[in-house]
Structure formats: C-alpha cells, structure tokens
Design an enzyme around this catalytic site. Structure first.
Site, mmCIF file in Angstrom:
data_model
loop_
_atom_site.group_PDB
_atom_site.id
_atom_site.type_symbol
_atom_site.label_atom_id
_atom_site.label_comp_id
_atom_site.label_asym_id
_atom_site.label_seq_id
_atom_site.Cartn_x
_atom_site.Cartn_y
_atom_site.Cartn_z
ATOM 1 N N HIS A 1 -0.651 -2.305 -7.122
ATOM 2 C CA HIS A 1 -1.451 -1.984 -5.932
ATOM 3 C C HIS A 1 -2.948 -2.025 -6.250
ATOM 4 C CE1 HIS A 1 -2.611 1.163 -2.671
ATOM 5 N NE2 HIS A 1 -2.783 -0.061 -2.227
ATOM 6 N N GLU B 1 -2.935 0.786 -9.018
ATOM 7 C CA GLU B 1 -1.778 1.686 -9.162
ATOM 8 C C GLU B 1 -0.596 0.808 -9.580
ATOM 9 O OE1 GLU B 1 -1.693 5.418 -6.237
ATOM 10 O OE2 GLU B 1 -1.569 3.552 -5.136
ATOM 11 N N SER C 1 0.821 -1.213 0.000
ATOM 12 C CA SER C 1 0.000 0.000 0.000
ATOM 13 C C SER C 1 0.847 1.253 0.000
ATOM 14 C CB SER C 1 -0.833 0.054 1.277
ATOM 15 O OG SER C 1 -1.747 -0.981 1.322
ATOM 16 N N ASN D 1 -2.896 6.210 -1.234
ATOM 17 C CA ASN D 1 -2.841 6.348 0.228
ATOM 18 C C ASN D 1 -2.229 7.657 0.691
ATOM 19 O OD1 ASN D 1 -4.224 4.078 1.233
ATOM 20 N ND2 ASN D 1 -2.580 2.805 0.397
HETATM 21 N N1 CAA Z 1 -15.604 -8.584 -1.459
HETATM 22 C C1 CAA Z 1 -16.093 -8.837 -2.686
HETATM 23 N N2 CAA Z 1 -17.193 -8.244 -3.167
HETATM 24 C C2 CAA Z 1 -17.832 -7.387 -2.356
HETATM 25 C C3 CAA Z 1 -17.369 -7.083 -1.057
HETATM 26 C C4 CAA Z 1 -16.198 -7.730 -0.613
HETATM 27 N N3 CAA Z 1 -15.681 -7.482 0.593
HETATM 28 N N4 CAA Z 1 -18.219 -6.187 -0.492
HETATM 29 C C5 CAA Z 1 -19.163 -5.935 -1.408
HETATM 30 N N5 CAA Z 1 -18.928 -6.656 -2.524
HETATM 31 C C6 CAA Z 1 -19.722 -6.664 -3.739
HETATM 32 C C7 CAA Z 1 -21.092 -7.223 -3.467
HETATM 33 O O1 CAA Z 1 -21.072 -8.628 -3.611
HETATM 34 C C8 CAA Z 1 -21.911 -6.549 -4.530
HETATM 35 O O2 CAA Z 1 -21.714 -7.220 -5.736
HETATM 36 P P1 CAA Z 1 -22.944 -7.693 -6.610
HETATM 37 O O3 CAA Z 1 -23.552 -6.455 -7.133
HETATM 38 O O4 CAA Z 1 -22.286 -8.542 -7.628
HETATM 39 O O5 CAA Z 1 -23.815 -8.440 -5.694
HETATM 40 C C9 CAA Z 1 -21.262 -5.170 -4.705
HETATM 41 O O6 CAA Z 1 -19.933 -5.311 -4.151
HETATM 42 C C10 CAA Z 1 -21.995 -4.092 -3.961
HETATM 43 O O7 CAA Z 1 -22.115 -4.505 -2.633
HETATM 44 P P2 CAA Z 1 -23.259 -4.057 -1.634
HETATM 45 O O8 CAA Z 1 -24.480 -3.717 -2.426
HETATM 46 O O9 CAA Z 1 -23.391 -5.096 -0.573
HETATM 47 O O10 CAA Z 1 -22.664 -2.814 -0.887
HETATM 48 P P3 CAA Z 1 -22.290 -1.395 -1.389
HETATM 49 O O11 CAA Z 1 -23.107 -0.921 -2.541
HETATM 50 O O12 CAA Z 1 -22.255 -0.586 -0.154
HETATM 51 O O13 CAA Z 1 -20.796 -1.530 -1.926
HETATM 52 C C11 CAA Z 1 -18.484 -1.394 -1.525
HETATM 53 C C12 CAA Z 1 -19.794 -2.095 -1.170
HETATM 54 C C13 CAA Z 1 -18.185 -1.602 -3.011
HETATM 55 C C14 CAA Z 1 -17.406 -2.035 -0.678
HETATM 56 C C15 CAA Z 1 -18.655 0.146 -1.241
HETATM 57 O O14 CAA Z 1 -19.085 0.330 0.081
HETATM 58 C C16 CAA Z 1 -17.381 0.918 -1.452
HETATM 59 O O15 CAA Z 1 -17.019 1.272 -2.572
HETATM 60 N N6 CAA Z 1 -16.664 1.233 -0.332
HETATM 61 C C17 CAA Z 1 -15.399 1.965 -0.408
HETATM 62 C C18 CAA Z 1 -14.303 1.008 -0.790
HETATM 63 C C19 CAA Z 1 -12.977 1.701 -0.891
HETATM 64 O O16 CAA Z 1 -12.824 2.898 -0.715
HETATM 65 N N7 CAA Z 1 -11.952 0.898 -1.197
HETATM 66 C C20 CAA Z 1 -10.590 1.375 -1.243
HETATM 67 C C21 CAA Z 1 -9.945 1.128 0.108
HETATM 68 S S1 CAA Z 1 -8.325 1.749 0.156
HETATM 69 C C22 CAA Z 1 -7.420 0.569 -0.574
HETATM 70 O O17 CAA Z 1 -7.849 -0.479 -0.965
HETATM 71 C C23 CAA Z 1 -5.961 0.869 -0.722
HETATM 72 C C24 CAA Z 1 -5.107 0.556 0.442
HETATM 73 O O18 CAA Z 1 -3.912 0.346 0.189
HETATM 74 C C25 CAA Z 1 -5.561 0.570 1.839
HETATM 75 P P1 NAD Z 2 -4.306 -9.652 5.721
HETATM 76 O O1 NAD Z 2 -3.832 -9.523 7.117
HETATM 77 O O2 NAD Z 2 -5.760 -9.818 5.436
HETATM 78 O O3 NAD Z 2 -3.563 -10.892 4.984
HETATM 79 C C1 NAD Z 2 -2.189 -11.099 4.993
HETATM 80 C C2 NAD Z 2 -1.944 -12.592 4.797
HETATM 81 O O4 NAD Z 2 -0.544 -12.816 4.566
HETATM 82 C C3 NAD Z 2 -2.312 -13.442 6.029
HETATM 83 O O5 NAD Z 2 -3.190 -14.476 5.631
HETATM 84 C C4 NAD Z 2 -0.964 -14.022 6.517
HETATM 85 O O6 NAD Z 2 -1.081 -15.332 7.018
HETATM 86 C C5 NAD Z 2 -0.167 -14.012 5.215
HETATM 87 N N1 NAD Z 2 1.288 -13.991 5.405
HETATM 88 C C6 NAD Z 2 2.006 -13.277 6.306
HETATM 89 N N2 NAD Z 2 3.322 -13.504 6.124
HETATM 90 C C7 NAD Z 2 3.442 -14.382 5.102
HETATM 91 C C8 NAD Z 2 4.538 -14.992 4.436
HETATM 92 N N3 NAD Z 2 5.784 -14.741 4.816
HETATM 93 N N4 NAD Z 2 4.286 -15.839 3.401
HETATM 94 C C9 NAD Z 2 3.015 -16.105 3.018
HETATM 95 N N5 NAD Z 2 1.935 -15.548 3.624
HETATM 96 C C10 NAD Z 2 2.137 -14.697 4.628
HETATM 97 O O7 NAD Z 2 -3.710 -8.378 4.944
HETATM 98 P P2 NAD Z 2 -4.323 -7.620 3.658
HETATM 99 O O8 NAD Z 2 -5.269 -6.601 4.113
HETATM 100 O O9 NAD Z 2 -4.708 -8.637 2.647
HETATM 101 O O10 NAD Z 2 -3.009 -6.837 3.172
HETATM 102 C C11 NAD Z 2 -1.978 -7.471 2.476
HETATM 103 C C12 NAD Z 2 -1.146 -6.440 1.727
HETATM 104 O O11 NAD Z 2 -1.995 -5.712 0.830
HETATM 105 C C13 NAD Z 2 -0.455 -5.405 2.617
HETATM 106 O O12 NAD Z 2 0.776 -5.050 2.042
HETATM 107 C C14 NAD Z 2 -1.434 -4.234 2.541
HETATM 108 O O13 NAD Z 2 -0.819 -3.002 2.797
HETATM 109 C C15 NAD Z 2 -1.887 -4.330 1.104
HETATM 110 N N6 NAD Z 2 -3.180 -3.704 0.816
HETATM 111 C C16 NAD Z 2 -4.186 -3.783 1.727
HETATM 112 C C17 NAD Z 2 -5.413 -3.192 1.436
HETATM 113 C C18 NAD Z 2 -6.548 -3.266 2.398
HETATM 114 O O14 NAD Z 2 -7.529 -2.540 2.228
HETATM 115 N N7 NAD Z 2 -6.506 -4.107 3.404
HETATM 116 C C19 NAD Z 2 -5.604 -2.551 0.209
HETATM 117 C C20 NAD Z 2 -4.545 -2.520 -0.727
HETATM 118 C C21 NAD Z 2 -3.333 -3.095 -0.399
#
Ligand code: CAA
Ligand code: NAD
Length: 283
Positions: free
Chosen positions: A140, A152, A119, A190
């Site tokens: 990403h 990304e 991330s 991020n």
């Molecule tokens: N896994 C897989 N599919 C999922 C899911 C999950 N966890 N959650 C929801 N879905 C699917 C549902 O199955 C549904 O699909 P269908 O239409 O095929 O049935 C669809 O998404 C819509 O779901 P819902 O109607 O239940 O719910 P919603 O309309 O509220 O949408 C959401 C759910 C798409 C997650 C929406 O709330 C959303 O866009 N949230 C924001 C997500 C976001 O910002 N993601 C980026 C996070 S940051 C990141 O990823 C980067 C990082 O490095 C941290």
């Molecule tokens: P998670 O905790 O759900 O899963 C991580 C998995 O990796 C666990 O099942 C763990 O058992 C496994 N693991 C740990 N060390 C390992 C190793 N040495 N070999 C094999 N498996 C190993 O974490 P996550 O949320 O899936 O995040 C994973 C990566 O994706 C991180 O780098 C995170 O920053 C990135 N990411 C996360 C998100 C998010 O929304 N959670 C979004 C984009 C990117």
C-alpha cells in the site's frame, strides 16, 4: 526471490506513480490499463515529473531517457506473462479486484508474486480468489507516490515469509519505508486517516464551518500539510467512500458511517481533483 520485471495494473494516479518509482529504482516496468487514454495520461504524467527532475538538475537528460527506456505499456494483461511481480492499482472494489486476480492467477507463472495497492480491502479475501494465496500480499503506497515515503506491507492469512521478505526488500530498494501491518479493514493508515476525513465532511454537512475554514483549522492548528477536505479531493471522493464502506462493514460499527454528503457528491460524479469538482473546483 529476485524481482526484475514488474507489471503495474491501473495507470491512474497511484499506478503511474508506482510505475515511476519502480523505473527509477532500475526495474523493467509494464504499465497496464484497460483504458488507452488513461494509459497515455499515466505515461504523460511520468514524463512530466521526470522532465521536472531534469529541469531542477536532480537527474540528467540521459538519466531521464534511461529511466523511460524501462517503461512499456499494454492494454492486455496477458502481455505481462514474463513479470516476477504484479502490483495492482485499479478501482477500490472487491469484485473488480478479484476478477483481475483470478485472471492473473491463470496467466502468470507460478512463482510470480501478486501484490495489491488496495487502501482497505482484505488481502486474505483477494488471495482466496487465486490458487497461490502464499504469493499474494498488500503493498500500500501513499499518494503522491514519488513523494511519500511510506509503504504499508500487509500479510494476508496465508502470505509466506518469502513473499513478505521479497516485498520488504523491494520497498527499501524503491527508497521507501516498509511498515508491516496486519490484515484488518483499512489497515493502519486509513483506519486512522479516513475517519478524520469523514468527520471533516460531517462538519461541513452540519454547517460547523466551510470547507476552507475546516482546512485552515487543520493546517494552521495541527500543522497538516493539506486540510482534510483538500486531501479528500486529492485522494478521490470515490476512493474515500469505498474505504469508509469497508470500515463500516468490516467493523459493523456506526462510528464508521460514511457521511451522506460524501455519498451525494460521489453520486453526482464530484470525485474531487480528478473530475474537476469535489469540495473545491479545479480548472
Ligand atoms: N505527484 C508527484 N509529485 C508531486 C505531486 C504529485 N501529485 N504533488 C507535489 N509533488 C512534488 C512536487 O513536484 C515537489 O517536488 P520537488 O521538490 O521535487 O519539486 C514536492 O512534491 C513538493 O510539492 P509542492 O512544493 O508543490 O507542494 P507541497 O510542499 O504542498 O507538497 C504534498 C505537496 C507533498 C502533496 C503535500 O501537500 C502533502 O504531503 N500532502 C499530504 C499528502 C498525504 O497525506 N498523502 C497521503 C494520502 S492518503 C493515502 O495515500 C492512502 C490511501 O489509501 C488513500
Ligand atoms: P484512479 O481512478 O486514479 O485509477 C484507476 C485506474 O485503473 C484507471 O485508470 C482505470 O482505467 C484502471 N482500471 C480499472 N479497472 C481496470 C482493470 N480491470 N484493468 C486495468 N486497469 C483498470 O484510482 P487511484 O486513485 O489510482 O486508486 C487505485 C487503487 O489505489 C485503489 O485500490 C485505491 O484504493 C488505491 N489507493 C489510492 C490512493 C489515493 O490517494 N488515491 C492512495 C493509496 C491507495
């Protein structure tokens, strides 16, 4: 270069989703996790989402079986020696990631591309742990992977054009939109998202409003699909903290200081939805 076989390392919420979209696009996938239970949970999640697609008549039962037929699992990285591409999705920690990349560099054929779903961590530094920095790249995905369209694609200092083009082409085959991003802490997604989440946590910490009310403000006021605290729980509070620490250290700027409340929750093991407790409780 053509990619056919993909190893996904880490079967958590990101790894399982990445494996699923690769399988759906026709790639043969080896899903790896050190933890057998996590591996099984990842497989269960993929099966459940494919079953949901059958129930909604988006795919047939035969499509589901064919897609699942492309999935193999293993707890041993060495079983992936035939793969053209590795996508690593394990914990957001540089020491753990570089250890895995060093191991991969020893095991995998020299043409294999090593991608990280990190991330926020520097791709250049991950690449430096290998003897093939030109074949290391950031890929990403966003959470939930089957739903979110963005990937990304991050070039490290030495990532080759060939590696970049292979990953860009594959991203499009996964029906995702690639965006090229330079190797800066937090990349673009991020860099922008996580300070907003951290600020929302500060607002809770300072008693500005409850988590529910802050989420309502952002959902109804800014049309965000999820409020920032629900999103933080969904991403995982440990991952949020790791990312804030990368921004804080990477830019040496106090504006990225992780909120003490975020640290406290992570120390308590309140990691969000995945542990049943974060800013909200999940049953
Ligand atoms: N896994 C897989 N599919 C999922 C899911 C999950 N966890 N959650 C929801 N879905 C699917 C549902 O199955 C549904 O699909 P269908 O239409 O095929 O049935 C669809 O998404 C819509 O779901 P819902 O109607 O239940 O719910 P919603 O309309 O509220 O949408 C959401 C759910 C798409 C997650 C929406 O709330 C959303 O866009 N949230 C924001 C997500 C976001 O910002 N993601 C980026 C996070 S940051 C990141 O990823 C980067 C990082 O490095 C941290
Ligand atoms: P998670 O905790 O759900 O899963 C991580 C998995 O990796 C666990 O099942 C763990 O058992 C496994 N693991 C740990 N060390 C390992 C190793 N040495 N070999 C094999 N498996 C190993 O974490 P996550 O949320 O899936 O995040 C994973 C990566 O994706 C991180 O780098 C995170 O920053 C990135 N990411 C996360 C998100 C998010 O929304 N959670 C979004 C984009 C990117």
């Amino acid at each position: 270069m053509t990619v056919k076989n993909v190893m996904v390392i880490g079967a958590g919420q990101m790894g399982a989703g990445i494996a699923q979209v690769c399988m759906q696009a026709g790639y043969e996938v080896l899903l790896n996790d050190v933890n057998q239970d996590a591996l099984q949970n990842g497989v269960n999640k993929i099966e459940k989402l494919l079953q949901r697609a059958v129930d909604k008549e988006r795919i047939t039962e035969a499509d589901k079986s064919k897609t699942l037929g492309r999935l193999k699992t293993s707890t041993q990285i060495k079983d992936g020696g035939h793969c053209d591409l590795v996508i690593e999705a394990i914990v957001e920690n540089m020491d753990v990631k570089t250890k895995v990349f060093r191991q991969l560099d020893e095991i995998m054929p020299e043409q294999t591309i090593l991608a990280s779903n990190t991330s926020s961590l520097p791709i250049t530094e991950i690449a430096a742990a290998t003897n093939r920095p030109e074949k290391v790249i950031g890929m990403h995905f966003m959470n939930p992977v089957p739903v979110m369209k963005l990937v990304e694609v991050i070039r490290g200092l030495q990532t080759s054009d060939e590696t970049y083009e292979t990953i860009e082409t594959m991203t499009k085959e996964l029906q995702k939109a690639p965006v090229e991003v330079a190797d800066f802490p937090g990349f673009a997604a991020n860099r922008v998202l996580m300070p907003m989440i951290n600020e929302a946590i500060f607002a809770v910490y300072e008693g500005v409003a409850t988590p529910e009310d802050i989420d309502t403000v952002m959902k109804l006021g800014m049309n965000h699909p999820m409020g920032p605290l629900t999103l933080a729980d969904f991403i995982g509070l440990d991952t949020c903290l790791y990312i804030m620490e990368v921004l804080y250290e990477g830019f040496s700027d106090s504006k990225y200081r992780p909120c003490p409340l975020l640290r406290k929750y992570v120390k308590a093991g309140w990691l969000g939805k995945k542990t049943g407790r974060g800013f909200y409780q999940y049953h």
